[in-house]
Design an enzyme around this catalytic site. Structure first.
Site, PDB file in Angstrom:
ATOM      1  N   HIS A 216       0.820  -1.208   0.000  1.00 53.06           N
ATOM      2  CA  HIS A 216       0.000   0.000   0.000  1.00 53.06           C
ATOM      3  C   HIS A 216       0.853   1.257   0.000  1.00 53.06           C
ATOM      4  CE1 HIS A 216      -3.158   2.857   0.679  1.00 53.06           C
ATOM      5  NE2 HIS A 216      -2.585   3.278   1.796  1.00 53.06           N
ATOM      6  N   HIS A 225       2.590  12.033   0.493  1.00 52.67           N
ATOM      7  CA  HIS A 225       3.259  11.276   1.553  1.00 52.67           C
ATOM      8  C   HIS A 225       4.756  11.113   1.328  1.00 52.67           C
ATOM      9  CE1 HIS A 225      -0.980   9.766   2.115  1.00 52.67           C
ATOM     10  NE2 HIS A 225      -0.650  10.093   3.344  1.00 52.67           N
ATOM     11  N   HIS A 251      -1.634   4.672  -1.683  1.00 49.42           N
ATOM     12  CA  HIS A 251      -1.391   5.605  -0.568  1.00 49.42           C
ATOM     13  C   HIS A 251      -1.409   7.053  -1.019  1.00 49.42           C
ATOM     14  CE1 HIS A 251      -0.659   6.447   3.551  1.00 49.42           C
ATOM     15  NE2 HIS A 251       0.600   6.842   3.409  1.00 49.42           N
TER      16      HIS A 251
END
Length: 334
Positions: A216, A225, A251
Site C-alpha cells: 500500500h 506522503h 497511498h
C-alpha cells in the site's frame, strides 16, 4: 445485504476452497501461495487500482466504468488493489454494507468479474481488519482475495503482496484520534522480522521471469506522503538484492512512475481510485520522475516472457503515460 446465515452452503464452499489453495504450493517461508493461470499464449494482463472505496463518490464510479472498458479490451486476467479499500475507517464488520456499496455494486462490469488480489491500507487498519480478511466475504463476492501478505504465481511472473502498514512508525507512536486494529500484528517487531524474512525467501525462491512486489505505502513518491522511510530502510534492500522489476503501491492519491538510479526497479503508484489530491506534488529528481498525474485513474500491465508494458489512464480512459521494458536475453533470441 443478505444475512450471512442464509448462505451457509456458499460459505462452506469458499472456506474449503481457500483452505485448499492456501495450503498448497508452500515453501520454506510461511507466505500463502496462490496460482493464477496465464492465458493460453502464456501472457498475463491485469489492472491496478488503489484508494477507492467511497460508495461511488469522488469519481469512483467513473473510474470503475473505464476500468471495465479497458479490462474488456485487454482481456484481463485479474485486478490488483493497492489498499485503502474502504474509507474512511475500513469495514465495521463482515455485514458492513460498504462491501457491496463500494465494491460489488461499483465494479460490476463483466470484464472485472475476475479475482481481485488485495492488500490492506492504513485506512483499512482503522476498521475491523479480521472482517476484511475473512473468507466469509468471498461468500458474498467470490472475486475478493485479501490477505496481509501472500504470493500469486502467474507462471511467467510472481506477485508478492506485502502488508506495509505495520512498518510505519507514526501509526503506533502518533496515531492522533485514530484507532488501529493491530490484532495479528503484535508484538510488532516480531511480526516485521518474520515478514521480512518471508519476503526475502519468497523472492529468492522465485524462478519466474518477472518479479513484482505490491504494497500500500510508497517507497519512492513525489506525492503528498513522499518516500516511506521505514520501507526504504527495511524492504527496499531486499527488493534490490532480488532484482525485483516493479514495486507497485497506492497511498498517494495520484498516478506516478519513478525510475531508480540505483537499480532496474521501477516504482509505480496507482492510488487514483476515487478522491485525488490536486496540485499536491513535491520536487523529485527529473531523472527519476518519469510521470506524475494528480487526478483519478488507474493502470494496466501486460506481460509476456520477454516484455512488460504499463499504461496509465485517467478517469475518462485516456492514456496518460506508457512505459515498456524487456528481458533482453529472451527478447533478442525470440
Amino acid at each position: 445485504m443478505a444475512s450471512l446465515k442464509y448462505i451457509p452452503i456458499n460459505f462452506i464452499f469458499h472456506v474449503i476452497y481457500l483452505i485448499f489453495i492456501f495450503s498448497a504450493h508452500s515453501s520454506t517461508a510461511e507466505l500463502k501461495r496462490l496460482l493464477q493461470p496465464a492465458k493460453p499464449d502464456g501472457t498475463v494482463s491485469f489492472l491496478v487500482i488503489g484508494d477507492w472505496g467511497r460508495g461511488g463518490s469522488y469519481n469512483q464510479s467513473n473510474v470503475a466504468l473505464q476500468m471495465g472498458e479497458i479490462g474488456e479490451k485487454l482481456n484481463i486476467d485479474f485486478v490488483i488493489s493497492t489498499g485503502d479499500n474502504f474509507y474512511d475507517n475500513g469495514l465495521l464488520g463482515m455485514d458492513d454494507p460498504a462491501f457491496q456499496d463500494s465494491f460489488t455494486n461499483i465494479y460490476n462490469a463483466s470484464s472485472l468479474q475476475k479475482p481481485w488480489y488485495t492488500v490492506l491500507g492504513n485506512h483499512d487498519y482503522r476498521g475491523d481488519v479480521e472482517a476484511q480478511l475473512s473468507p466469509m466475504l468471498r461468500a458474498l463476492d467470490n472475486r475478493w482475495v485479501c490477505m496481509r501478505s501472500f504470493v500469486v504465481n502467474a507462471e511467467i511472473v510472481d506477485f508478492l503482496f506485502v502488508d506495509t502498514t505495520p512498518f510505519v512508525d507514526k501509526y503506533f507512536v502518533q496515531p492522533n484520534k485514530h484507532v488501529y486494529d493491530w490484532r495479528g500484528v503484535l508484538p510488532r517487531q516480531t511480526y516485521l522480522n518474520n515478514l521480512l524474512k518471508e519476503v526475502n525467501v519468497a523472492l529468492e525462491e522465485s524462478t519466474a521471469k518477472w518479479k513484482i512486489v505490491i504494497g500500500h505505502h510508497t517507497i519512492k513518491s513525489a506525492g503528498h506522503h513522499r518516500n516511506t522511510i521505514e520501507l526504504e530502510k527495511q524492504l527496499l534492500p531486499i527488493l534490490h538484492a532480488n532484482e525485483v522489476d516493479l514495486y507497485v503501491n497506492g497511498h498517494d492519491h495520484c498516478l506516478e512512475h519513478i525510475s531508480s538510479v540505483e537499480s532496474k526497479i521501477q516504482f509505480m503508484t496507482s492510488g487514483g481510485g476515487s478522491k485525488a489530491w490536486k496540485g499536491d506534488v513535491n520536487h523529485l529528481d527529473p531523472e527519476e520522475l518519469k510521470f506524475y498525474y494528480d487526478g483519478q485513474g488507474f493502470m494496466s500491465v501486460d506481460i509476456s516472457e520477454s516484455e512488460l508494458r504499463a499504461v496509465f489512464y485517467d478517469v475518462s480512459g485516456n492514456v496518460l503515460h506508457h512505459w515498456k521494458t524487456y528481458k533482453e536475453a529472451l527478447y533478442f533470441t525470440s
